[in-house]
Enzyme design. Sequence first.
Site, PDB file in Angstrom:
ATOM      1  N   ALA A  93       0.893  -6.471  -2.432  1.00  9.37           N
ATOM      2  CA  ALA A  93       0.137  -6.129  -3.639  1.00  9.37           C
ATOM      3  C   ALA A  93      -1.312  -6.606  -3.565  1.00  9.37           C
ATOM      4  O   ALA A  93      -2.203  -5.945  -4.091  1.00  9.37           O
ATOM      5  CB  ALA A  93       0.819  -6.707  -4.876  1.00  9.37           C
ATOM      6  N   THR A  94      -1.560  -7.739  -2.919  1.00  3.18           N
ATOM      7  CA  THR A  94      -2.944  -8.209  -2.820  1.00  3.18           C
ATOM      8  C   THR A  94      -3.800  -7.163  -2.106  1.00  3.18           C
ATOM      9  O   THR A  94      -4.899  -6.818  -2.570  1.00  3.18           O
ATOM     10  CB  THR A  94      -3.011  -9.554  -2.073  1.00  3.18           C
ATOM     11  OG1 THR A  94      -2.222 -10.509  -2.792  1.00  3.18           O
ATOM     12  CG2 THR A  94      -4.443 -10.060  -1.966  1.00  3.18           C
TER      13      THR A  94
ATOM     14  N   ASN B 254       2.592 -12.458 -14.470  1.00  5.49           N
ATOM     15  CA  ASN B 254       3.440 -13.230 -13.568  1.00  5.49           C
ATOM     16  C   ASN B 254       3.789 -14.614 -14.110  1.00  5.49           C
ATOM     17  O   ASN B 254       4.818 -15.171 -13.759  1.00  5.49           O
ATOM     18  CB  ASN B 254       2.781 -13.344 -12.191  1.00  5.49           C
ATOM     19  CG  ASN B 254       1.310 -13.652 -12.267  1.00  5.49           C
ATOM     20  OD1 ASN B 254       0.533 -12.883 -12.835  1.00  5.49           O
ATOM     21  ND2 ASN B 254       0.914 -14.786 -11.744  1.00  5.49           N
TER      22      ASN B 254
ATOM     23  N   ALA C 163       6.926  -5.581  -2.064  1.00  5.18           N
ATOM     24  CA  ALA C 163       8.365  -5.572  -1.746  1.00  5.18           C
ATOM     25  C   ALA C 163       9.024  -6.917  -2.034  1.00  5.18           C
ATOM     26  O   ALA C 163      10.146  -6.966  -2.547  1.00  5.18           O
ATOM     27  CB  ALA C 163       8.571  -5.190  -0.279  1.00  5.18           C
TER      28      ALA C 163
ATOM     29  N   CYS D 277      -1.247 -26.819  -8.419  1.00  7.57           N
ATOM     30  CA  CYS D 277      -1.022 -28.244  -8.220  1.00  7.57           C
ATOM     31  C   CYS D 277      -1.530 -28.666  -6.856  1.00  7.57           C
ATOM     32  O   CYS D 277      -1.243 -28.025  -5.856  1.00  7.57           O
ATOM     33  CB  CYS D 277       0.469 -28.556  -8.259  1.00  7.57           C
ATOM     34  SG  CYS D 277       1.305 -27.864  -9.661  1.00  7.57           S
TER      35      CYS D 277
HETATM   36  C1  LIG Z   1       2.716 -11.617  -6.384  1.00  5.91           C
HETATM   37  C2  LIG Z   1       1.685 -10.872  -7.126  1.00  5.91           C
HETATM   38  C3  LIG Z   1       0.611 -10.277  -6.473  1.00  5.91           C
HETATM   39  C4  LIG Z   1       0.392 -10.421  -4.990  1.00  5.91           C
HETATM   40  O1  LIG Z   1       1.380  -9.773  -4.243  1.00  5.91           O
HETATM   41  P1  LIG Z   1       1.526 -10.002  -2.672  1.00  5.91           P
HETATM   42  O2  LIG Z   1       2.385  -8.868  -2.220  1.00  5.91           O
HETATM   43  O3  LIG Z   1       2.189 -11.318  -2.504  1.00  5.91           O
HETATM   44  O4  LIG Z   1       0.174  -9.953  -2.061  1.00  5.91           O
HETATM   45  C5  LIG Z   1      -0.292  -9.565  -7.233  1.00  5.91           C
HETATM   46  N1  LIG Z   1      -0.142  -9.434  -8.560  1.00  5.91           N
HETATM   47  C6  LIG Z   1       0.881  -9.980  -9.224  1.00  5.91           C
HETATM   48  C7  LIG Z   1       1.004  -9.785 -10.701  1.00  5.91           C
HETATM   49  C8  LIG Z   1       1.829 -10.717  -8.538  1.00  5.91           C
HETATM   50  O5  LIG Z   1       2.835 -11.275  -9.209  1.00  5.91           O
END
Ligand SMILES: *Cc1c(COP(=O)(O)O)cnc(C)c1O
Length: 405
Positions: free
Chosen positions: A74-75, A154, A203, A329
């Site tokens: 997602a990043t 999140n 994923a 942290c």
């Molecule tokens: C975990 C997360 C990401 C990043 O996802 P990755 O696949 O780990 O890079 C981005 N946005 C939200 C809201 C997330 O929870």
Amino acid sequence: MFDLPVYLDNNATTPCDPRVLEVMLPYFNVMFGNAASRSHSFGWTAEAAVDNAREQVARLIGAQPQEIVFTSGATEAVNLAIKGVFETYTAKGNHIITCQTEHKAVLDTCKHLEKKGAAVTYLPVNSEGLPDLAALEAAITPQTILIALMYANNETGVIHPVQAIGAIAKKHGVIYMCDATQAVGKIPVNVHTDQIDLLTISAHKLYGPKGAGALYVRRRDPRVKLTAQQDGGGHERGMRSGTLNVPGIVGLGMACELAQQEMETEAKRLSAMRNRLQDALLQIEHAYVNGSVEHRLPHVMNISFKYVEGNTLLMGFNKTIALSSGSACTAASMEPSYVLKALGIGDDLARASLRFALGRFTTDEQIDYTIRTVTDTVQQLRAQSPLWEMYREGHPVDSASWAHP
Ligand SMILES: *Cc1c(COP(=O)(O)O)cnc(C)c1O
């Protein structure tokens, strides 16, 4: 029986489902072809597997397979979406609207673009964690090229009014990017009814492998164009070059299919467990749930315990329950969560917060254990806490009396 620690940090990552792992394995060493190899069956087999996964991912979010671009997670998808829009639509404008409680992937990308000439509006949220829709609409200017607002947070699990946001974006002809990383596979997400133009998936947040994800890119009404952020062989229709991670993509596809099949029953099971946990923990004096209780993912709860020192709270569980506080942290300091602070929660309560994120493998027995352990730990910490003593003796306990090294 179950092993300790109990894993309740499923918003950070989820274990790969054994059914996902099983379908991935042959793609490492038996069907190991490069999906871009056109001249032999190894390549064709890999390509067919990728095509199948593309359909599985698309189906889960109501998209067309051609609208799915595979990424490393997602990043990367967020970076491709925001930077890709910024670079493509410069002639229209430079204004991006997002919000203070977004994931760092979004906020840091926006910060980066500010150095390149972007103007970014960071909308505040109310005490429920929700942005004001009138403020969103008022922030739109003729230069606005993108609205970047997540599906579900999140840290708190709070769900944004996505359909209303999509409608506002559409009305003003602004592209809507939704970081749906925490929502996809957990609650119904549909890019058509939600009017989303760009959407990110990871994923490893839905029982698939780490290092695989996807970006949905709308192809009509409107057709969204993105500048590639990585050049190479022109894979993924030129938007994301690089040899495809075939096992990871196969895993992502299977994870999406399983999530679609099991979402409804799983959401019911998890929300019942989460509510039981919540009711029990609210029996503890001065315990407060953070963020909207109504608009919330079924498996998430973020709760703060007053008169407990934040830096000792999380440590109290490190052998028993794998949890997160949502705070950054480090050994030396513990910064309160910027998400909780944006909800107007004071530093002390924000530090003394715990995020419970249940998952597919969470059991009722684990929740029973968690209720007992958290209740005992909070009581023990309070018994040792001068703040609790002062409070019990009727002394005012304000922020100034909280000592942090
Ligand atoms: C975990 C997360 C990401 C990043 O996802 P990755 O696949 O780990 O890079 C981005 N946005 C939200 C809201 C997330 O929870």
